[in-house]
Motif scaffolding. Sequence first.
Motif, short mmCIF file in Angstrom:
data_model
loop_
_atom_site.label_atom_id
_atom_site.label_comp_id
_atom_site.label_asym_id
_atom_site.label_seq_id
_atom_site.Cartn_x
_atom_site.Cartn_y
_atom_site.Cartn_z
N SER A 26 0.84 -1.21 0.00
CA SER A 26 0.00 0.00 0.00
C SER A 26 0.87 1.26 0.00
O SER A 26 0.50 2.26 -0.61
N VAL A 27 2.01 1.19 0.67
CA VAL A 27 2.95 2.32 0.63
C VAL A 27 3.48 2.50 -0.79
O VAL A 27 3.56 3.63 -1.29
N ARG A 28 3.81 1.41 -1.45
CA ARG A 28 4.27 1.51 -2.85
C ARG A 28 3.20 2.17 -3.72
O ARG A 28 3.51 3.00 -4.56
N GLN A 29 1.95 1.80 -3.50
CA GLN A 29 0.87 2.40 -4.28
C GLN A 29 0.72 3.88 -3.97
O GLN A 29 0.54 4.70 -4.87
N LEU A 30 0.81 4.25 -2.69
CA LEU A 30 0.75 5.66 -2.30
C LEU A 30 1.87 6.43 -2.96
O LEU A 30 1.65 7.52 -3.51
N VAL A 31 3.09 5.90 -2.87
CA VAL A 31 4.24 6.58 -3.48
C VAL A 31 4.00 6.77 -4.97
O VAL A 31 4.18 7.87 -5.51
N PRO A 51 21.02 6.93 -4.73
CA PRO A 51 21.33 5.62 -4.12
C PRO A 51 20.15 4.64 -4.16
O PRO A 51 20.35 3.44 -4.34
N VAL A 52 18.94 5.15 -4.03
CA VAL A 52 17.75 4.29 -4.10
C VAL A 52 17.60 3.73 -5.51
O VAL A 52 17.37 2.53 -5.70
N LYS A 53 17.76 4.59 -6.50
CA LYS A 53 17.68 4.13 -7.90
C LYS A 53 18.75 3.10 -8.19
O LYS A 53 18.47 2.08 -8.85
N SER A 74 8.07 -5.31 -13.09
CA SER A 74 8.84 -4.47 -14.01
C SER A 74 9.04 -3.06 -13.48
O SER A 74 9.89 -2.32 -13.97
N ASP A 75 8.28 -2.68 -12.47
CA ASP A 75 8.38 -1.34 -11.89
C ASP A 75 9.60 -1.30 -10.96
O ASP A 75 9.71 -2.13 -10.05
N PRO A 76 10.49 -0.34 -11.14
CA PRO A 76 11.66 -0.28 -10.25
C PRO A 76 11.28 -0.10 -8.78
O PRO A 76 12.03 -0.50 -7.90
N LEU A 77 10.11 0.46 -8.52
CA LEU A 77 9.67 0.63 -7.14
C LEU A 77 9.52 -0.72 -6.43
O LEU A 77 9.67 -0.81 -5.22
N ASN A 78 9.25 -1.78 -7.19
CA ASN A 78 9.15 -3.11 -6.61
C ASN A 78 10.49 -3.62 -6.08
O ASN A 78 10.53 -4.62 -5.38
N GLN A 84 13.78 2.51 1.97
CA GLN A 84 13.96 3.32 0.76
C GLN A 84 12.65 3.97 0.34
O GLN A 84 12.66 5.07 -0.21
N LEU A 85 11.54 3.31 0.59
CA LEU A 85 10.24 3.95 0.34
C LEU A 85 10.10 5.19 1.21
O LEU A 85 9.65 6.24 0.76
N LEU A 86 10.49 5.05 2.47
CA LEU A 86 10.47 6.21 3.37
C LEU A 86 11.38 7.31 2.85
O LEU A 86 11.03 8.49 2.90
N SER A 87 12.55 6.95 2.35
CA SER A 87 13.48 7.93 1.80
C SER A 87 12.83 8.72 0.65
O SER A 87 12.98 9.95 0.58
#
Length: 147
Positions: A26-31, A51-53, A74-78, A84-87
């Motif tokens: 759900s955080v990934r979706q929010l982001v 650094p996250v990328k 395929s999404d880099p967020l995955n 790192q989501l918090l970052s």
Amino acid sequence: MIDEAHVEAADKMSQVYVAVAAFENSVRQLVTDVMIDNFGEDWWETKVPTPVKNDAKQRLENEEKVRWHVKRGSDPLNYTMLGQLLSIILNNFDAFEPFLHDKDWAKSIFDTVEKSRNVIMHSGMLSERDMARIGSFIKDWNAQVAL
């Protein structure tokens, strides 16, 4: 063949795993939603800390070498970790402020969930108190974000 006590412990922790995995996704979706709404489709390239990328790219490349196994997506967020989501959120907090209101509050939620997540993901057992805390924190997060 597996000790029944281990099976019972894993079954009990599976309930917490479901909550933590749902929270993380759900955080990934929010982001994704907030970043696209505020910065457009190229937000990953323009607004995510380098650094996250780089870490996400490395994880993706490592997974691509193992062709016989399913990929995270395929999404880099995955390919980002919870911290790192918090970052990403903190580095773009103006866009997230309408949902989260307070950086320190958001950080405390992530820190606590991550501590419990790490125990579960490495086959550990949370106490009843830890499980209740995770439940309360995730409920608080959901009430605050309320998408």
